[in-house]
Motif scaffolding. Sequence first.
Motif, PDB file in Angstrom:
ATOM      1  N   VAL A 153       1.067  -1.287   0.126  1.00  0.00           N
ATOM      2  CA  VAL A 153       0.263   0.085   0.030  1.00  0.00           C
ATOM      3  C   VAL A 153       1.037   1.375  -0.100  1.00  0.00           C
ATOM      4  O   VAL A 153       0.990   2.502  -1.052  1.00  0.00           O
ATOM      5  N   LEU A 154       2.395   1.614   0.665  1.00  0.00           N
ATOM      6  CA  LEU A 154       2.433   2.051   0.929  1.00  0.00           C
ATOM      7  C   LEU A 154       3.081   2.493  -0.356  1.00  0.00           C
ATOM      8  O   LEU A 154       3.940   3.859  -0.722  1.00  0.00           O
ATOM      9  N   ALA A 155       3.378   1.792  -1.113  1.00  0.00           N
ATOM     10  CA  ALA A 155       4.528   1.689  -1.925  1.00  0.00           C
ATOM     11  C   ALA A 155       3.471   1.955  -3.263  1.00  0.00           C
ATOM     12  O   ALA A 155       3.645   3.413  -4.228  1.00  0.00           O
ATOM     13  N   LEU A 156       1.708   1.437  -3.103  1.00  0.00           N
ATOM     14  CA  LEU A 156       0.765   2.617  -4.912  1.00  0.00           C
ATOM     15  C   LEU A 156       1.167   3.553  -3.967  1.00  0.00           C
ATOM     16  O   LEU A 156       0.848   4.709  -4.956  1.00  0.00           O
ATOM     17  N   VAL A 157       0.829   4.099  -2.730  1.00  0.00           N
ATOM     18  CA  VAL A 157       0.990   5.571  -2.387  1.00  0.00           C
ATOM     19  C   VAL A 157       1.794   6.818  -2.920  1.00  0.00           C
ATOM     20  O   VAL A 157       1.618   7.609  -3.852  1.00  0.00           O
ATOM     21  N   VAL A 158       3.134   5.909  -2.942  1.00  0.00           N
ATOM     22  CA  VAL A 158       4.388   6.697  -3.332  1.00  0.00           C
ATOM     23  C   VAL A 158       4.339   7.029  -5.164  1.00  0.00           C
ATOM     24  O   VAL A 158       4.586   7.803  -5.682  1.00  0.00           O
ATOM     25  N   VAL A 159       4.176   5.438  -5.413  1.00  0.00           N
ATOM     26  CA  VAL A 159       3.546   5.451  -7.417  1.00  0.00           C
ATOM     27  C   VAL A 159       2.966   6.549  -7.526  1.00  0.00           C
ATOM     28  O   VAL A 159       2.904   7.143  -8.416  1.00  0.00           O
ATOM     29  N   GLY A 160       1.575   6.425  -6.922  1.00  0.00           N
ATOM     30  CA  GLY A 160       0.435   7.320  -7.380  1.00  0.00           C
ATOM     31  C   GLY A 160       1.279   8.678  -7.099  1.00  0.00           C
ATOM     32  O   GLY A 160       0.671   9.769  -7.768  1.00  0.00           O
ATOM     33  N   LEU A 161       2.049   8.975  -6.162  1.00  0.00           N
ATOM     34  CA  LEU A 161       2.195  10.628  -5.781  1.00  0.00           C
ATOM     35  C   LEU A 161       3.375  10.818  -6.845  1.00  0.00           C
ATOM     36  O   LEU A 161       3.186  12.141  -7.680  1.00  0.00           O
ATOM     37  N   LEU A 162       3.863  10.050  -7.238  1.00  0.00           N
ATOM     38  CA  LEU A 162       5.176  10.630  -8.453  1.00  0.00           C
ATOM     39  C   LEU A 162       4.233  10.548  -9.659  1.00  0.00           C
ATOM     40  O   LEU A 162       4.767  10.921 -11.042  1.00  0.00           O
ATOM     41  N   VAL A 163       3.646   9.794 -10.085  1.00  0.00           N
ATOM     42  CA  VAL A 163       2.688  10.112 -11.423  1.00  0.00           C
ATOM     43  C   VAL A 163       1.328  10.764 -11.088  1.00  0.00           C
ATOM     44  O   VAL A 163       1.615  12.081 -12.400  1.00  0.00           O
ATOM     45  N   PHE A 164       0.862  10.953 -10.453  1.00  0.00           N
ATOM     46  CA  PHE A 164      -0.207  12.036 -10.168  1.00  0.00           C
ATOM     47  C   PHE A 164       0.109  12.918  -9.376  1.00  0.00           C
ATOM     48  O   PHE A 164      -0.562  14.304  -9.966  1.00  0.00           O
ATOM     49  N   GLY A 165       1.314  13.616  -8.835  1.00  0.00           N
ATOM     50  CA  GLY A 165       1.824  14.510  -8.233  1.00  0.00           C
ATOM     51  C   GLY A 165       1.003  14.732  -6.633  1.00  0.00           C
ATOM     52  O   GLY A 165       0.385  14.300  -6.457  1.00  0.00           O
ATOM     53  N   LEU A 166       1.731  16.082  -6.148  1.00  0.00           N
ATOM     54  CA  LEU A 166       1.399  15.555  -4.523  1.00  0.00           C
ATOM     55  C   LEU A 166       0.274  16.410  -4.772  1.00  0.00           C
ATOM     56  O   LEU A 166      -0.270  17.537  -5.733  1.00  0.00           O
ATOM     57  N   PRO A 167      -1.243  16.664  -3.409  1.00  0.00           N
ATOM     58  CA  PRO A 167      -2.105  16.917  -3.730  1.00  0.00           C
ATOM     59  C   PRO A 167      -2.154  18.496  -3.798  1.00  0.00           C
ATOM     60  O   PRO A 167      -1.846  18.549  -2.803  1.00  0.00           O
ATOM     61  N   ARG A 168      -2.631  18.628  -4.254  1.00  0.00           N
ATOM     62  CA  ARG A 168      -2.882  20.267  -3.521  1.00  0.00           C
ATOM     63  C   ARG A 168      -3.545  20.486  -2.728  1.00  0.00           C
ATOM     64  O   ARG A 168      -5.143  19.680  -1.783  1.00  0.00           O
ATOM     65  N   ARG A 169      -2.904  21.290  -1.509  1.00  0.00           N
ATOM     66  CA  ARG A 169      -3.537  21.457  -0.151  1.00  0.00           C
ATOM     67  C   ARG A 169      -5.287  22.490  -0.620  1.00  0.00           C
ATOM     68  O   ARG A 169      -4.735  23.913  -0.981  1.00  0.00           O
ATOM     69  N   ARG A 170      -5.918  22.213  -0.105  1.00  0.00           N
ATOM     70  CA  ARG A 170      -6.976  22.745   0.003  1.00  0.00           C
ATOM     71  C   ARG A 170      -6.733  24.606   0.628  1.00  0.00           C
ATOM     72  O   ARG A 170      -6.436  24.418   1.456  1.00  0.00           O
ATOM     73  N   ARG A 171      -7.253  25.022  -0.023  1.00  0.00           N
ATOM     74  CA  ARG A 171      -6.505  26.476   0.308  1.00  0.00           C
ATOM     75  C   ARG A 171      -7.278  27.433   1.149  1.00  0.00           C
ATOM     76  O   ARG A 171      -9.038  26.844   0.524  1.00  0.00           O
ATOM     77  N   ARG A 172      -8.273  28.063   2.031  1.00  0.00           N
ATOM     78  CA  ARG A 172      -9.226  28.652   2.966  1.00  0.00           C
ATOM     79  C   ARG A 172      -9.755  29.243   2.399  1.00  0.00           C
ATOM     80  O   ARG A 172     -10.728  29.965   2.135  1.00  0.00           O
ATOM     81  N   ARG A 173      -9.166  30.362   0.409  1.00  0.00           N
ATOM     82  CA  ARG A 173      -9.936  31.147   0.210  1.00  0.00           C
ATOM     83  C   ARG A 173      -9.234  31.277  -1.240  1.00  0.00           C
ATOM     84  O   ARG A 173      -8.021  31.118  -1.621  1.00  0.00           O
ATOM     85  N   ALA A 174      -9.620  30.506  -1.951  1.00  0.00           N
ATOM     86  CA  ALA A 174      -9.754  29.722  -3.522  1.00  0.00           C
ATOM     87  C   ALA A 174      -8.942  31.194  -4.070  1.00  0.00           C
ATOM     88  O   ALA A 174      -8.268  31.327  -4.758  1.00  0.00           O
ATOM     89  N   ALA A 175      -9.412  31.941  -3.895  1.00  0.00           N
ATOM     90  CA  ALA A 175     -10.067  33.734  -4.368  1.00  0.00           C
ATOM     91  C   ALA A 175     -10.441  34.744  -3.006  1.00  0.00           C
ATOM     92  O   ALA A 175     -11.061  34.339  -3.276  1.00  0.00           O
ATOM     93  N   LEU A 176      -9.899  35.649  -3.366  1.00  0.00           N
ATOM     94  CA  LEU A 176     -10.191  36.529  -2.171  1.00  0.00           C
ATOM     95  C   LEU A 176     -11.620  37.721  -3.390  1.00  0.00           C
ATOM     96  O   LEU A 176     -11.126  37.597  -4.417  1.00  0.00           O
ATOM     97  N   ALA A 177     -12.652  37.423  -2.255  1.00  0.00           N
ATOM     98  CA  ALA A 177     -13.261  38.270  -2.643  1.00  0.00           C
ATOM     99  C   ALA A 177     -13.372  39.268  -3.270  1.00  0.00           C
ATOM    100  O   ALA A 177     -12.695  40.620  -1.993  1.00  0.00           O
ATOM    101  N   PRO A 178     -13.834  40.274  -4.077  1.00  0.00           N
ATOM    102  CA  PRO A 178     -13.950  41.702  -3.966  1.00  0.00           C
ATOM    103  C   PRO A 178     -14.516  42.620  -3.047  1.00  0.00           C
ATOM    104  O   PRO A 178     -15.536  42.572  -2.509  1.00  0.00           O
ATOM    105  N   LEU A 179     -14.087  43.452  -2.521  1.00  0.00           N
ATOM    106  CA  LEU A 179     -14.572  44.487  -1.933  1.00  0.00           C
ATOM    107  C   LEU A 179     -15.045  45.339  -1.772  1.00  0.00           C
ATOM    108  O   LEU A 179     -15.123  46.006  -3.535  1.00  0.00           O
TER     109      LEU A 179
END
Length: 223
Positions: free
Chosen positions: A70-96
Amino acid sequence: MQPADIPVAPDAPEARRWLLEELSRPEYREAEPTAFDLAAQAVRDWLIALLSGGTGLPGPVLALIVVLVVLALVVVGLLVFGLPRRRRRRAALAPLFDDGDTRSLDELRRAASAAAAEGRYDVAIEERFRAIVRALVDRELVSVHPGTTAHGFARTAAEAFPAVAARLETAAAAFEAVRYLGRPGTPGEVRELDTLDAELERSAPGSAPGSAPEPAATARSAS
């Protein structure tokens, strides 16, 4: 070629040629499994055989092997698809407000400080008030939308910080005066907004922000 000349039962070389021509068509090539598909299939078959007990390995050893796979598959997945992007709290700043201002908090604070240093107090007031709005929006204590006014923001922010409700209203009035009425700002108003911004920054919702420094109180009476 006459219909009678078409071979009904082709010989072996002819049948092989027909088969190769048929299998070379695009739809057959597209349906072929990729190398990744074949590898995944092989790993799945191996795991099924491993867990079926046919290997005679002890349970702890099997569990360790499964964990390592399972660990090997996770490593392979990260190498193939890249690190999952951490969800940003605010994807875009709201206009004021209604002018589409999407500057960050740091940008607004820098703009306010620069304007104050240059003696452009009306701009400093406007930028500092925007910084106050952005700070509370970033903390998800208030939200802005098309049609939100400075006083509307002040009333909403006062629900989170009731102890400074009057100061928020005063700040909103100063913002609207310099932005819409063309009134020049004063150094005292700039200091008061700077102080309010700093106090809100280090205060939790529902708590009373720290007492304003004496210069801020003097600035309010002078303005």
